[in-house]
Design a protein around this motif. Structure first.
Motif, PDB file in Angstrom:
ATOM      1  N   GLY A 205       0.814  -1.207   0.000  1.00  0.00           N
ATOM      2  CA  GLY A 205       0.000   0.000   0.000  1.00  0.00           C
ATOM      3  C   GLY A 205       0.844   1.252   0.000  1.00  0.00           C
ATOM      4  N   GLN A 206       1.926   1.247  -0.786  1.00  0.00           N
ATOM      5  CA  GLN A 206       2.870   2.363  -0.804  1.00  0.00           C
ATOM      6  C   GLN A 206       2.875   3.053  -2.155  1.00  0.00           C
ATOM      7  OE1 GLN A 206       6.332  -0.012   0.226  1.00  0.00           O
ATOM      8  NE2 GLN A 206       6.317   0.759   2.329  1.00  0.00           N
ATOM      9  N   THR A 207       3.448   4.248  -2.181  1.00  0.00           N
ATOM     10  CA  THR A 207       3.679   4.928  -3.448  1.00  0.00           C
ATOM     11  C   THR A 207       4.874   4.264  -4.131  1.00  0.00           C
ATOM     12  OG1 THR A 207       5.273   6.508  -2.523  1.00  0.00           O
ATOM     13  CG2 THR A 207       2.917   7.098  -2.409  1.00  0.00           C
ATOM     14  N   PRO A 208       5.021   4.463  -5.431  1.00  0.00           N
ATOM     15  CA  PRO A 208       6.192   3.907  -6.114  1.00  0.00           C
ATOM     16  C   PRO A 208       7.512   4.359  -5.476  1.00  0.00           C
ATOM     17  CG  PRO A 208       4.576   4.599  -7.725  1.00  0.00           C
ATOM     18  CD  PRO A 208       4.068   5.064  -6.389  1.00  0.00           C
ATOM     19  N   GLU A 209       7.568   5.609  -5.061  1.00  0.00           N
ATOM     20  CA  GLU A 209       8.795   6.115  -4.437  1.00  0.00           C
ATOM     21  C   GLU A 209       9.081   5.396  -3.124  1.00  0.00           C
ATOM     22  OE1 GLU A 209       7.218   8.703  -7.382  1.00  0.00           O
ATOM     23  OE2 GLU A 209       6.271   8.008  -5.518  1.00  0.00           O
ATOM     24  N   GLN A 210       8.038   5.193  -2.325  1.00  0.00           N
ATOM     25  CA  GLN A 210       8.218   4.467  -1.066  1.00  0.00           C
ATOM     26  C   GLN A 210       8.629   3.022  -1.324  1.00  0.00           C
ATOM     27  OE1 GLN A 210       4.257   5.226   0.426  1.00  0.00           O
ATOM     28  NE2 GLN A 210       4.985   6.758   1.922  1.00  0.00           N
ATOM     29  N   ALA A 211       7.997   2.410  -2.304  1.00  0.00           N
ATOM     30  CA  ALA A 211       8.328   1.024  -2.633  1.00  0.00           C
ATOM     31  C   ALA A 211       9.773   0.902  -3.101  1.00  0.00           C
ATOM     32  CB  ALA A 211       7.379   0.499  -3.714  1.00  0.00           C
ATOM     33  N   GLU A 212      10.222   1.840  -3.906  1.00  0.00           N
ATOM     34  CA  GLU A 212      11.615   1.835  -4.361  1.00  0.00           C
ATOM     35  C   GLU A 212      12.574   1.936  -3.183  1.00  0.00           C
ATOM     36  OE1 GLU A 212      12.190   4.925  -7.170  1.00  0.00           O
ATOM     37  OE2 GLU A 212      11.338   3.796  -8.856  1.00  0.00           O
ATOM     38  N   ALA A 213      12.244   2.790  -2.230  1.00  0.00           N
ATOM     39  CA  ALA A 213      13.116   2.978  -1.065  1.00  0.00           C
ATOM     40  C   ALA A 213      13.171   1.716  -0.216  1.00  0.00           C
ATOM     41  CB  ALA A 213      12.617   4.160  -0.230  1.00  0.00           C
ATOM     42  N   VAL A 214      12.031   1.085  -0.004  1.00  0.00           N
ATOM     43  CA  VAL A 214      11.996  -0.149   0.787  1.00  0.00           C
ATOM     44  C   VAL A 214      12.772  -1.255   0.089  1.00  0.00           C
ATOM     45  CG1 VAL A 214      10.483  -1.967   1.685  1.00  0.00           C
ATOM     46  CG2 VAL A 214       9.831   0.428   1.931  1.00  0.00           C
ATOM     47  N   LEU A 215      12.623  -1.346  -1.228  1.00  0.00           N
ATOM     48  CA  LEU A 215      13.373  -2.345  -1.986  1.00  0.00           C
ATOM     49  C   LEU A 215      14.876  -2.114  -1.885  1.00  0.00           C
ATOM     50  CD1 LEU A 215      11.302  -2.844  -5.267  1.00  0.00           C
ATOM     51  CD2 LEU A 215      12.154  -4.669  -3.790  1.00  0.00           C
ATOM     52  N   ALA A 216      15.273  -0.871  -1.968  1.00  0.00           N
ATOM     53  CA  ALA A 216      16.702  -0.553  -1.859  1.00  0.00           C
ATOM     54  C   ALA A 216      17.245  -0.959  -0.495  1.00  0.00           C
ATOM     55  CB  ALA A 216      16.928   0.935  -2.098  1.00  0.00           C
ATOM     56  N   GLN A 217      16.479  -0.700   0.544  1.00  0.00           N
ATOM     57  CA  GLN A 217      16.904  -1.078   1.900  1.00  0.00           C
ATOM     58  C   GLN A 217      16.960  -2.601   2.066  1.00  0.00           C
ATOM     59  OE1 GLN A 217      14.058   0.842   4.436  1.00  0.00           O
ATOM     60  NE2 GLN A 217      14.891   2.905   4.114  1.00  0.00           N
ATOM     61  N   ALA A 218      16.129  -3.302   1.290  1.00  0.00           N
ATOM     62  CA  ALA A 218      16.073  -4.763   1.365  1.00  0.00           C
ATOM     63  C   ALA A 218      17.026  -5.426   0.377  1.00  0.00           C
ATOM     64  CB  ALA A 218      14.651  -5.236   1.099  1.00  0.00           C
ATOM     65  N   GLY A 219      17.908  -4.662  -0.215  1.00  0.00           N
ATOM     66  CA  GLY A 219      18.874  -5.242  -1.146  1.00  0.00           C
ATOM     67  C   GLY A 219      18.246  -5.772  -2.417  1.00  0.00           C
ATOM     68  N   GLY A 220      17.092  -5.219  -2.779  1.00  0.00           N
ATOM     69  CA  GLY A 220      16.429  -5.635  -3.997  1.00  0.00           C
ATOM     70  C   GLY A 220      15.523  -6.844  -3.842  1.00  0.00           C
ATOM     71  N   SER A 221      15.388  -7.354  -2.628  1.00  0.00           N
ATOM     72  CA  SER A 221      14.557  -8.532  -2.386  1.00  0.00           C
ATOM     73  C   SER A 221      13.105  -8.138  -2.166  1.00  0.00           C
ATOM     74  CB  SER A 221      15.066  -9.305  -1.165  1.00  0.00           C
ATOM     75  OG  SER A 221      14.145 -10.287  -0.757  1.00  0.00           O
ATOM     76  N   VAL A 222      12.223  -8.609  -3.046  1.00  0.00           N
ATOM     77  CA  VAL A 222      10.794  -8.333  -2.874  1.00  0.00           C
ATOM     78  C   VAL A 222      10.299  -8.943  -1.575  1.00  0.00           C
ATOM     79  CG1 VAL A 222       8.489  -8.814  -3.792  1.00  0.00           C
ATOM     80  CG2 VAL A 222      10.337  -8.132  -5.344  1.00  0.00           C
ATOM     81  N   ARG A 223      10.689 -10.161  -1.296  1.00  0.00           N
ATOM     82  CA  ARG A 223      10.227 -10.853  -0.098  1.00  0.00           C
ATOM     83  C   ARG A 223      10.646 -10.098   1.168  1.00  0.00           C
ATOM     84  NH1 ARG A 223       7.980 -15.638  -0.046  1.00  0.00           N
ATOM     85  NH2 ARG A 223       8.738 -16.128  -2.152  1.00  0.00           N
ATOM     86  N   ALA A 224      11.889  -9.650   1.197  1.00  0.00           N
ATOM     87  CA  ALA A 224      12.367  -8.911   2.362  1.00  0.00           C
ATOM     88  C   ALA A 224      11.680  -7.554   2.476  1.00  0.00           C
ATOM     89  CB  ALA A 224      13.882  -8.733   2.293  1.00  0.00           C
ATOM     90  N   ALA A 225      11.397  -6.919   1.343  1.00  0.00           N
ATOM     91  CA  ALA A 225      10.712  -5.620   1.358  1.00  0.00           C
ATOM     92  C   ALA A 225       9.305  -5.764   1.916  1.00  0.00           C
ATOM     93  CB  ALA A 225      10.674  -5.037  -0.043  1.00  0.00           C
ATOM     94  N   LEU A 226       8.619  -6.838   1.567  1.00  0.00           N
ATOM     95  CA  LEU A 226       7.276  -7.069   2.082  1.00  0.00           C
ATOM     96  C   LEU A 226       7.308  -7.396   3.567  1.00  0.00           C
ATOM     97  CD1 LEU A 226       5.810  -9.193  -0.858  1.00  0.00           C
ATOM     98  CD2 LEU A 226       5.472  -6.749  -0.414  1.00  0.00           C
ATOM     99  N   ALA A 227       8.278  -8.201   3.978  1.00  0.00           N
ATOM    100  CA  ALA A 227       8.393  -8.567   5.404  1.00  0.00           C
ATOM    101  C   ALA A 227       8.756  -7.348   6.239  1.00  0.00           C
ATOM    102  CB  ALA A 227       9.445  -9.652   5.564  1.00  0.00           C
ATOM    103  N   SER A 228       9.598  -6.475   5.678  1.00  0.00           N
ATOM    104  CA  SER A 228      10.011  -5.275   6.403  1.00  0.00           C
ATOM    105  C   SER A 228       8.814  -4.380   6.696  1.00  0.00           C
ATOM    106  CB  SER A 228      11.040  -4.501   5.597  1.00  0.00           C
ATOM    107  OG  SER A 228      11.339  -3.257   6.187  1.00  0.00           O
ATOM    108  N   ASP A 229       7.915  -4.258   5.736  1.00  0.00           N
ATOM    109  CA  ASP A 229       6.737  -3.412   5.948  1.00  0.00           C
ATOM    110  C   ASP A 229       5.830  -3.981   7.035  1.00  0.00           C
ATOM    111  OD1 ASP A 229       5.013  -1.109   4.888  1.00  0.00           O
ATOM    112  OD2 ASP A 229       3.638  -2.807   4.787  1.00  0.00           O
ATOM    113  N   ARG A 230       5.731  -5.314   7.102  1.00  0.00           N
ATOM    114  CA  ARG A 230       4.862  -5.933   8.099  1.00  0.00           C
ATOM    115  C   ARG A 230       5.416  -5.781   9.514  1.00  0.00           C
ATOM    116  NH1 ARG A 230       4.041  -9.765   3.867  1.00  0.00           N
ATOM    117  NH2 ARG A 230       5.775 -11.034   4.595  1.00  0.00           N
ATOM    118  N   THR A 231       6.740  -5.637   9.627  1.00  0.00           N
ATOM    119  CA  THR A 231       7.334  -5.507  10.966  1.00  0.00           C
ATOM    120  C   THR A 231       7.434  -4.073  11.420  1.00  0.00           C
ATOM    121  OG1 THR A 231       9.565  -5.456  10.000  1.00  0.00           O
ATOM    122  CG2 THR A 231       8.689  -7.609  10.629  1.00  0.00           C
ATOM    123  N   ASN A 232       7.136  -3.126  10.537  1.00  0.00           N
ATOM    124  CA  ASN A 232       7.223  -1.704  10.894  1.00  0.00           C
ATOM    125  C   ASN A 232       5.872  -1.174  11.387  1.00  0.00           C
ATOM    126  OD1 ASN A 232       9.891  -1.610  10.208  1.00  0.00           O
ATOM    127  ND2 ASN A 232       9.511  -0.971   8.088  1.00  0.00           N
TER     128      ASN A 232
END
Length: 297
Positions: free
Chosen positions: A270-297
Motif C-alpha cells: 500500500g505504498q507509493t512507487p517512491e516508497q516502494a523503491e526505497a523499501v526495496l533498496a533497503q532490502a537489497g532488492g529482495s521483494v520478499r524482504a521488502a514485504l516482510a520489512s513493511d509488516r514488521t514496521n
C-alpha cells in the motif's frame, strides 16, 4: 582419444538409417546431456556458492570460449539483461576470433593461447569477477590462455568441459565435467556436448539471478519490458503476484516505469512507487524482504 572425439559404436551405420530412426538417434542421445549435468550438480552448486558473494560485491560474469562453446557463452551473456535486468557491462563474452566468429567460423583462432590471455586482460578481470571457461575438449589453447590470465588476476575461474581430467577443469578454481561421451556424429560437439553446456550455463546463471533477488517465488520480476510482449508479461506477473485486476496492474506499472518489483511492493504494501523503491533498496532488492520489512514496521 578424447571421448567427445571417439566414434560411437551404437551408430556406425548412421548414414543408412531411415528418417524416423535418424531422428530417434539424435533425440534420444540428447537425453545423455541432461544426465551429464545432473551428475555434475555438486560442482555446479559449488560454483554458484562461490560466485554469489563476488557478484554481490560488484563483480562481473565473463565468458570465454571458441566455436560452439564460445557461442553458447555469448548467448547466455546477452540474455541476462532482458530477463533479469543484469547490466550489459557486467556480462561480457569473449569468443575466439572476435565478434565475427559468432556468425562465421574463424579457423585457427582457438589455437592461439596468447590471444586468449590478451583478450581476457583487455577486460581487466579482478577478484570480484567470475570467469566461465568453456571448452568441450577441455584443452582449447585460446581458453587455457584466458584461464591462466584470469587466475593470475585473482578472478574466480570456473572451467566447463566434456571430457574427464580436462585441463580447463583441472586448472580452474572449480571444474565442472559434463561427461557426455561419444557423439552420434563423431566429434560433433555441437550436439549433446553443446546441449549439456547450454543446460549448465542456464542453470548457473539462472540460479545466480535467484540468489541476487531477481526472482520472487518463481516469477521473473526484474525483467526489462522493452517490447509489447514483455509489457504484457509484466502485467501478468504483477497480477499473479498481487491478485489485482489487469487495469490496476497496468496503471501501477505505468507509475513504476514498468518495474515489476516496485509495482508488487507498492501494491502489497500500500505504498507509493517512491516508497516502494526505497523499501526495496533497503532490502537489497529482495521483494520478499521488502514485504516482510513493511509488516514488521
Amino acid at each position: 582419444m578424447l571421448k567427445t572425439e571417439t566414434p560411437s559404436v551404437r551408430h556406425a551405420q548412421l548414414d543408412q538409417y531411415a528418417d524416423a530412426d535418424l531422428v530417434g538417434a539424435f533425440v534420444d542421445d540428447q537425453l545423455q546431456a541432461v544426465h551429464a549435468v545432473r551428475r555434475a550438480a555438486p560442482e555446479i552448486s559449488a560454483a554458484i556458492a562461490a560466485a554469489v558473494p563476488r557478484l554481490q560485491a560488484g563483480g562481473r560474469l565473463l565468458y570465454v570460449g571458441a566455436g560452439t562453446s564460445g557461442r553458447l557463452g555469448v548467448l547466455d551473456s546477452v540474455e541476462l539483461y532482458p530477463t533479469f535486468s543484469w547490466p550489459h557491462e557486467r556480462a561480457v563474452a569473449l569468443l575466439a576470433g572476435g565478434a565475427g566468429a559468432m556468425f562465421q567460423a574463424v579457423e585457427g583462432a582457438e589455437d592461439n593461447a596468447e590471444q586468449g590471455a590478451e583478450d581476457i586482460k583487455a577486460v581487466t578481470p579482478g577478484p570480484h569477477d567470475v570467469v566461465f571457461l568453456l571448452a568441450a575438449s577441455g584443452g582449447t589453447p585460446y581458453v587455457l590462455g584466458a584461464l591462466a590470465a584470469a587466475r593470475q588476476a585473482g578472478a574466480l575461474t570456473i572451467g566447463i568441459a566434456n571430457n574427464r581430467d580436462a585441463p580447463v577443469a583441472m586448472r580452474a578454481d572449480i571444474g565442472i565435467t559434463l561427461d557426455t561421451g561419444e557423439e552420434v556424429i563423431s566429434g560433433s560437439t555441437r550436439l549433446k556436448a553443446g546441449t549439456s553446456q547450454k543446460i549448465a550455463l542456464n542453470t548457473i546463471s539462472s540460479a545466480l539471478m535467484v540468489r541476487l533477488h531477481k526472482v520472487y517465488g518463481n516469477l521473473m520480476v526484474d525483467l526489462q519490458a522493452t517490447n509489447a510482449k514483455l509489457v504484457q508479461r509484466a502485467v501478468r506477473l504483477t497480477m499473479h503476484a498481487t491478485g489485482v485486476d489487469e487495469a490496476t496492474a497496468r496503471a501501477t506499472l505505468e507509475q513504476c516505469r514498468y518495474h515489476v518489483k516496485t509495482a508488487i511492493v507498492a501494491l502489497l504494501n500500500g505504498q507509493t512507487p517512491e516508497q516502494a523503491e526505497a523499501v526495496l533498496a533497503q532490502a537489497g532488492g529482495s521483494v520478499r524482504a521488502a514485504l516482510a520489512s513493511d509488516r514488521t514496521n
